[in-house]
Enzyme design. Structure first.
Site: not given
Ligand code: ADP
Length: 459
Positions: A163, A213, A234, A268, A363
């Site tokens: 998460p 994201s 997504e 989103c 966004e």
């Molecule tokens: P936000 O910056 O709004 O939290 P992210 O897309 O960065 O949005 O994060 C969504 C999820 O993806 C989080 O659980 C985060 O820890 C994870 N995450 C961030 N970077 C990576 C990565 N390079 N590979 C896999 N998961 C990631």
């Protein structure tokens, strides 16, 4: 840039409304992740040997436990990410109340399909893929894990859930409740941030289900490419609302305010771009401003609060920078814009915006609604489609044939006419262009968590 070095130590969950620490958990060491994935693969043999229906029955009693804990889970979610308490408890109840029906829908979606011709009878099976990595965001800290984990589990996969670092405590509580019923190793929480997420993606998993994201989605897809891991992504949106000149302006303005400022805009499918027919622009803006004035921003656990803080200082800084840049470039503030303490951003309406401004292209994920006038339906469609995103959209107009014609031409996965973009029960949650790659929910979505196999024999 996130720190993608092996991380260890404690992960602290911070209340964005107060800055207080809600709780802390040890991060999963990144070098322990391959071993956790191996254990999940071992557990998959037994779990995968059950039928879809048997797996659903193992999970079914968790619904009552979630219901019993909904208040506590909602409170924890609200403290971790700042959404108003009634909304957070509502999300927990929604998960609990929909749990059994979701299981039934997944089982039905994954049933065998028989196809035959004169010579051959074939059975399409929805077999497990193996080990699934579910990586979820913070904006719906219970719903996103549930929508990722349930179809994966019923399809016969074992799951490692990573998460968001912002909402780890409540997600770990969610896994704890499911694990009261699941065999060991079938559902494993992974605690950490992007470092742990990336380690999971690079480990020996078969399916990656990600909500988050667009930038992180692209990184995940690149990391998954060398071994052709399945991905369901997504991603973000920049949802347009088109208000035609014959629209019910009361309803359109109420929708715009609700859908731009709900969850402090951290959704989103938030309405981020509003295109309004020039002849009704002034009246629409007045109604939007009136509706916005009725919102109450404040502490998420204070009665009457409708808009809480942003999830963290980084998110606030991004939103404020977009607003400031737009105002410097000529946008007019209709509401909000004043500095707020802590992580709060006042619900903000901007008019006189255009697509040269970052706030109309990237966004925002904050409580900001941007309103631009248009002179013809074709121009509205052109503006709505001038984006790399394509998640949701909405069109308001009394002439339904005309509104439908505009809706059909907007290139988005989900378009609502005189309502939001969410479909009826059983519809998938789906984006086009850079908003999604694969999708989830509904029978079509559930099947993406399984491997289709074809077993044939002579008739
Ligand atoms: P936000 O910056 O709004 O939290 P992210 O897309 O960065 O949005 O994060 C969504 C999820 O993806 C989080 O659980 C985060 O820890 C994870 N995450 C961030 N970077 C990576 C990565 N390079 N590979 C896999 N998961 C990631």
């Amino acid at each position: 840039m996130r720190d993608l070095e092996p991380a260890s130590g404690l992960l602290h969950s911070i209340d964005p409304a107060t800055g207080e620490t809600v709780g802390s958990l040890p991060r999963t060491p990144t070098d322990a992740i391959p071993r956790l994935v191996f254990q999940a693969r071992e557990a998959q043999r037994g779990w995968g040997a059950l039928s879809h229906g048997q797996r659903a029955e193992v999970l079914r009693p968790a619904a009552a436990r979630l219901k019993a804990e909904a208040r506590r889970l909602g409170e924890l979610a609200s403290r971790e990410m700042g959404k108003p308490l009634p909304e957070a408890v509502g999300e927990a109840n929604y998960c609990a109340d929909g749990f059994a029906a979701e299981l039934d829908e997944i089982v039905a979606a994954l049933a065998d399909i028989v196809r035959e011709d004169a010579r051959t009878q074939s059975t399409l099976r929805h077999a497990p893929l193996g080990v699934c990595a579910a990586i979820t965001p913070w904006n719906f800290p219970l719903l996103m894990p549930q929508q990722s984990v349930l179809p994966a589990l019923v399809a016969g996969n074992t799951v490692l859930l990573k998460p968001s670092e912002e909402t780890t405590l409540v997600a770990v509580e969610y896994t704890r409740i499911l694990n009261e019923f699941l065999p060991a190793g079938v559902l494993t929480p992974v605690v950490g941030d992007g470092a742990q997420g990336r380690a999971l993606v690079l480990a020996d998993v078969d399916l990656i289900v990600f909500t988050g994201s667009r930038e992180t989605g692209k990184r995940i897809m690149a990391d998954a490419a060398p071994s052709l891991k399945r991905v369901i992504l997504e991603l973000g949106g920049k949802d347009p609302l088109v208000v035609l000149d014959d629209a019910d302006l009361e309803a359109a303005a109420a929708f715009a305010v609700r859908n731009s400022f709900r969850n402090a805009g951290q959704v989103c499918v938030s309405t981020e771009r509003i295109y309004v027919a020039r002849s009704v622009r002034e009246e629409f803006l007045r109604k939007m401003a009136d509706n916005t004035a009725a919102l109450r921003q404040g502490h998420p656990r204070e009665q009457g609060t409708t808009v809480g803080p942003m999830v963290n200082a980084r998110q606030k800084a991004k939103v404020v920078a977009q607003i400031d840049a737009a105002v410097s470039a000529g946008a007019t503030l209709i509401a909000g814009g004043e500095p707020r303490d802590g992580n709060f951003v006042a619900p903000t309406i901007l008019s006189d915006v255009d697509h040269a401004m970052e706030i109309m292209r990237e966004e925002t994920f904050g409580p900001v609604a941007c309103v631009q006038a248009f002179d013809s339906d074709d121009a509205a469609v052109r503006l709505a489609n001038d984006t790399p995103f394509g998640l949701g959209a909405a069109v308001f107009g009394r002439d339904l044939a005309r509104a439908a014609s505009v809706a059909e031409r907007i290139h988005a996965g989900m378009v609502g006419i005189n309502q939001g973009c969410g479909g009826a029960d059983g519809c998938p949650w789906v984006g086009v262009k850079e908003s999604g790659y694969g999708f989830h929910s509904g029978p079509e979505g559930h099947r993406q968590f399984a491997q289709v196999r074809v077993i044939s024999r002579a008739r």
